[in-house]
Design a protein around this motif. Structure first.
Motif, PDB file in Angstrom:
ATOM      1  N   ILE A 184       0.877  -1.169   0.000  1.00 47.44           N
ATOM      2  CA  ILE A 184       0.000   0.000   0.000  1.00 47.44           C
ATOM      3  C   ILE A 184       0.913   1.216   0.000  1.00 47.44           C
ATOM      4  O   ILE A 184       1.798   1.333   0.853  1.00 47.44           O
ATOM      5  N   ASP A 185       0.708   2.099  -0.955  1.00 43.94           N
ATOM      6  CA  ASP A 185       1.574   3.272  -1.065  1.00 43.94           C
ATOM      7  C   ASP A 185       0.720   4.530  -1.072  1.00 43.94           C
ATOM      8  O   ASP A 185      -0.294   4.605  -1.768  1.00 43.94           O
ATOM      9  N   LEU A 186       1.142   5.523  -0.305  1.00 44.71           N
ATOM     10  CA  LEU A 186       0.369   6.757  -0.171  1.00 44.71           C
ATOM     11  C   LEU A 186       1.264   7.973  -0.328  1.00 44.71           C
ATOM     12  O   LEU A 186       2.288   8.097   0.347  1.00 44.71           O
ATOM     13  N   THR A 187       0.877   8.866  -1.237  1.00 42.04           N
ATOM     14  CA  THR A 187       1.456  10.209  -1.235  1.00 42.04           C
ATOM     15  C   THR A 187       0.620  11.019  -0.255  1.00 42.04           C
ATOM     16  O   THR A 187      -0.546  11.315  -0.510  1.00 42.04           O
ATOM     17  N   TRP A 188       1.224  11.388   0.847  1.00 46.28           N
ATOM     18  CA  TRP A 188       0.501  11.964   1.982  1.00 46.28           C
ATOM     19  C   TRP A 188      -0.057  13.351   1.634  1.00 46.28           C
ATOM     20  O   TRP A 188      -1.255  13.610   1.721  1.00 46.28           O
ATOM     21  N   ILE A 225       0.429  -5.757   5.767  1.00 46.80           N
ATOM     22  CA  ILE A 225       0.842  -5.402   4.403  1.00 46.80           C
ATOM     23  C   ILE A 225       1.843  -4.258   4.458  1.00 46.80           C
ATOM     24  O   ILE A 225       1.686  -3.312   5.243  1.00 46.80           O
ATOM     25  N   ALA A 226       2.867  -4.321   3.629  1.00 42.27           N
ATOM     26  CA  ALA A 226       3.876  -3.265   3.574  1.00 42.27           C
ATOM     27  C   ALA A 226       3.217  -1.929   3.247  1.00 42.27           C
ATOM     28  O   ALA A 226       2.332  -1.854   2.380  1.00 42.27           O
ATOM     29  N   TYR A 227       3.666  -0.869   3.929  1.00 43.07           N
ATOM     30  CA  TYR A 227       3.067   0.459   3.796  1.00 43.07           C
ATOM     31  C   TYR A 227       4.164   1.492   3.610  1.00 43.07           C
ATOM     32  O   TYR A 227       4.975   1.701   4.496  1.00 43.07           O
ATOM     33  N   PHE A 228       4.184   2.115   2.421  1.00 44.04           N
ATOM     34  CA  PHE A 228       5.153   3.163   2.094  1.00 44.04           C
ATOM     35  C   PHE A 228       4.432   4.515   2.084  1.00 44.04           C
ATOM     36  O   PHE A 228       3.307   4.614   1.567  1.00 44.04           O
ATOM     37  N   ILE A 229       5.095   5.540   2.605  1.00 37.19           N
ATOM     38  CA  ILE A 229       4.563   6.906   2.555  1.00 37.19           C
ATOM     39  C   ILE A 229       5.549   7.813   1.841  1.00 37.19           C
ATOM     40  O   ILE A 229       6.734   7.877   2.199  1.00 37.19           O
ATOM     41  N   ASP A 230       5.063   8.509   0.829  1.00 34.37           N
ATOM     42  CA  ASP A 230       5.816   9.601   0.220  1.00 34.37           C
ATOM     43  C   ASP A 230       5.447  10.857   1.005  1.00 34.37           C
ATOM     44  O   ASP A 230       4.338  11.378   0.880  1.00 34.37           O
ATOM     45  N   ALA A 231       6.390  11.316   1.816  1.00 31.43           N
ATOM     46  CA  ALA A 231       6.168  12.485   2.674  1.00 31.43           C
ATOM     47  C   ALA A 231       6.975  13.680   2.193  1.00 31.43           C
ATOM     48  O   ALA A 231       7.365  14.540   2.991  1.00 31.43           O
ATOM     49  N   ASP A 245       5.161  11.692  12.799  1.00 32.38           N
ATOM     50  CA  ASP A 245       5.508  10.698  13.812  1.00 32.38           C
ATOM     51  C   ASP A 245       5.349   9.318  13.167  1.00 32.38           C
ATOM     52  O   ASP A 245       4.232   8.841  12.974  1.00 32.38           O
ATOM     53  N   VAL A 246       6.455   8.697  12.816  1.00 30.21           N
ATOM     54  CA  VAL A 246       6.376   7.427  12.093  1.00 30.21           C
ATOM     55  C   VAL A 246       5.771   6.316  12.943  1.00 30.21           C
ATOM     56  O   VAL A 246       5.235   5.339  12.403  1.00 30.21           O
ATOM     57  N   GLN A 247       5.833   6.470  14.269  1.00 22.71           N
ATOM     58  CA  GLN A 247       5.208   5.462  15.127  1.00 22.71           C
ATOM     59  C   GLN A 247       3.684   5.542  15.002  1.00 22.71           C
ATOM     60  O   GLN A 247       2.994   4.516  14.895  1.00 22.71           O
ATOM     61  N   CYS A 273       4.008   3.325   9.435  1.00 19.44           N
ATOM     62  CA  CYS A 273       4.535   3.047   8.097  1.00 19.44           C
ATOM     63  C   CYS A 273       5.796   2.201   8.184  1.00 19.44           C
ATOM     64  O   CYS A 273       6.507   2.199   9.196  1.00 19.44           O
ATOM     65  N   ASP A 274       6.068   1.490   7.110  1.00 19.74           N
ATOM     66  CA  ASP A 274       7.290   0.693   7.015  1.00 19.74           C
ATOM     67  C   ASP A 274       8.418   1.486   6.373  1.00 19.74           C
ATOM     68  O   ASP A 274       9.592   1.285   6.707  1.00 19.74           O
ATOM     69  N   VAL A 275       8.066   2.354   5.439  1.00 20.29           N
ATOM     70  CA  VAL A 275       9.035   3.184   4.729  1.00 20.29           C
ATOM     71  C   VAL A 275       8.429   4.579   4.574  1.00 20.29           C
ATOM     72  O   VAL A 275       7.226   4.713   4.313  1.00 20.29           O
ATOM     73  N   LEU A 276       9.255   5.595   4.750  1.00 22.76           N
ATOM     74  CA  LEU A 276       8.837   6.985   4.523  1.00 22.76           C
ATOM     75  C   LEU A 276      10.025   7.740   3.944  1.00 22.76           C
ATOM     76  O   LEU A 276      11.160   7.555   4.377  1.00 22.76           O
ATOM     77  N   LYS A 277       9.753   8.584   2.957  1.00 23.81           N
ATOM     78  CA  LYS A 277      10.843   9.356   2.358  1.00 23.81           C
ATOM     79  C   LYS A 277      10.455  10.819   2.237  1.00 23.81           C
ATOM     80  O   LYS A 277       9.277  11.170   2.183  1.00 23.81           O
ATOM     81  N   SER A 278      11.483  11.675   2.188  1.00 16.83           N
ATOM     82  CA  SER A 278      11.265  13.102   1.969  1.00 16.83           C
ATOM     83  C   SER A 278      12.520  13.725   1.394  1.00 16.83           C
ATOM     84  O   SER A 278      13.640  13.307   1.707  1.00 16.83           O
TER      85      SER A 278
END
Length: 393
Positions: free
Chosen positions: A157-161, A184-190, A200-202, A206-211
């Motif tokens: 699951i991928d989300l552009t926040w 399920i793996a969860y990626f965030i484009d932050a 707050d990643v907790q 999310c499993d992965v977050l990038k900025s």
């Protein structure tokens, strides 16, 4: 933030003394003098002592930056890696999640960043499917609709926040709750979130977050940060490796057991020194008061735009960020950006490629974009509105 706080922030930022009004912080914001000094100091050290010899000091600065990033995201320092761009960071993590198999499903929001969709193409070529999560009535990604799409074939699951083409704030925590409930793996484009809203990643789960570093963090171009949840790290097998990310031992080359498995031995210590200073400044300011200031200023701008004939706003959602999407009747968004630049006012403009699924769904060919920072004051807002009124007339 008080007017005095804002003025002190502006006084420490060379770009605010240039006479240019900058409303393109979502593209790249303005670094402080201290951030510039940190970059230049490391470059001088490399020129004086030798680039490799200055690396020991540079490595200390990188670890300071790592700790500052971890503090900002409420994460352990070992879960932070640095990259040359947000797109690079996201792509490295995505490719490491493979191999992709026929029938694998990737669920994305309609507002997904075009660069992420491009990275998914290799998975699609392997037989995976990219599917769009329906939106709710406000135009945000709908967690209930996501729940109904879950099956054993969903791999990501991928989300552009905070999407690039407007003020929407997607429900990242609610999406995270669905992902965690189903494992399920969860990626965030932050990319537009970090440095603008509290992160707050907790809480996000999310499993992965990038900025990127160059946007609201006010760091230099060519820098980005990547968060990887420690328990998720063993699932990621990066294809890009060198003697730093996979050090040699008597048993062979072993991947690092922290997020540095996504880094390489060749980095710009100068740029990361600058990013580290920008991160420390953001921690000192506090994202809560930064967000309060951005929300206040952006709402003032939205109200003024609503009252201006010929302006159409294109923001979605019920809670909105400091990115304001609009068009002016009779003007192409890119030409409007160029004409405002001639008046020494910077804004952004996005075409379909930035968020292709959403732009096509809404029938938008382009949008002009104002993006707000705590650096912006009342005079900035007044100059922007006067310039738009003049172009409208």
């Amino acid at each position: 933030m008080s007017p005095l706080d804002v003025q002190q922030l502006r006084d420490s930022t060379p770009g605010c003394q240039s006479g240019i009004v900058h409303f393109n912080h979502a593209g790249a914001s303005l670094p402080s003098q201290a951030t510039l000094d940190a970059i230049i100091d490391q470059l001088h050290r490399e020129a004086r002592d030798g680039p490799m010899e200055a690396g020991e000091h540079g490595a200390v600065l990188v670890e300071k930056a790592r700790r500052a990033a971890a503090q900002l995201l409420n994460a352990p320092a070992a879960s932070i890696a640095f990259a040359s761009s947000g797109s690079t960071a996201w792509s490295l993590a995505f490719q490491a999640l493979g191999p992709w198999q026929p029938g694998d499903r990737i669920l994305v929001g309609r507002h997904e960043w075009g660069g992420n969709l491009a990275s998914m193409d290799l998975a699609v070529q392997a037989g995976a499917r990219v599917e769009v999560i329906p939106c709710d009535a406000s135009g945000a990604v709908c967690p209930l609709a996501l729940e109904s799409m879950i099956d054993a074939h969903v791999k990501l699951i991928d989300l552009t926040w905070l999407p690039a083409n407007g003020g929407l704030i997607n429900p990242a925590e609610a999406i995270g709750a669905v992902a965690r409930r189903h494992g399920i793996a969860y990626f965030i484009d932050a990319g537009q979130a970090v440095g603008q809203v509290p992160v707050d990643v907790q809480a996000l789960q999310c499993d992965v977050l990038k900025s990127a570093g160059r946007k609201h963090l006010r760091g230099p171009r060519g820098t980005a940060l990547l968060y990887v949840r420690p328990d998720f790290l063993p699932r990621l097998n990066p294809a890009q490796r060198d003697v730093f990310s996979a050090p040699w031992s008597a048993d062979g080359f072993d991947l690092r057991n922290d997020a540095r498995r996504f880094e390489t031995s060749e980095v710009s210590f100068a740029l990361l020194a600058g990013l580290g200073n920008a991160l420390q400044e953001m921690n000192r300011l506090g994202l809560e008061q930064v967000w309060e200031r951005i929300a206040h200023t952006s709402e003032r701008i939205r109200q003024a735009l609503r009252q201006m004939p010929g302006i159409s706003l294109h923001d979605l959602g019920t809670a909105q960020s400091g990115l304001i999407a609009f068009n002016l009747d009779g003007w192409d968004a890119f030409e409007l950006k160029r004409r405002l630049a001639l008046k020494r006012i910077n804004i952004g403009a996005n075409g379909v490629a930035y968020t292709p699924l959403d732009m096509q769904a809404r029938g938008l060919a382009s949008i002009a974009r104002i993006s707000v920072s705590p650096l912006n004051n009342d005079d900035d807002v007044a100059q922007l509105m006067t310039a738009l009124q003049a172009l409208r007339d």
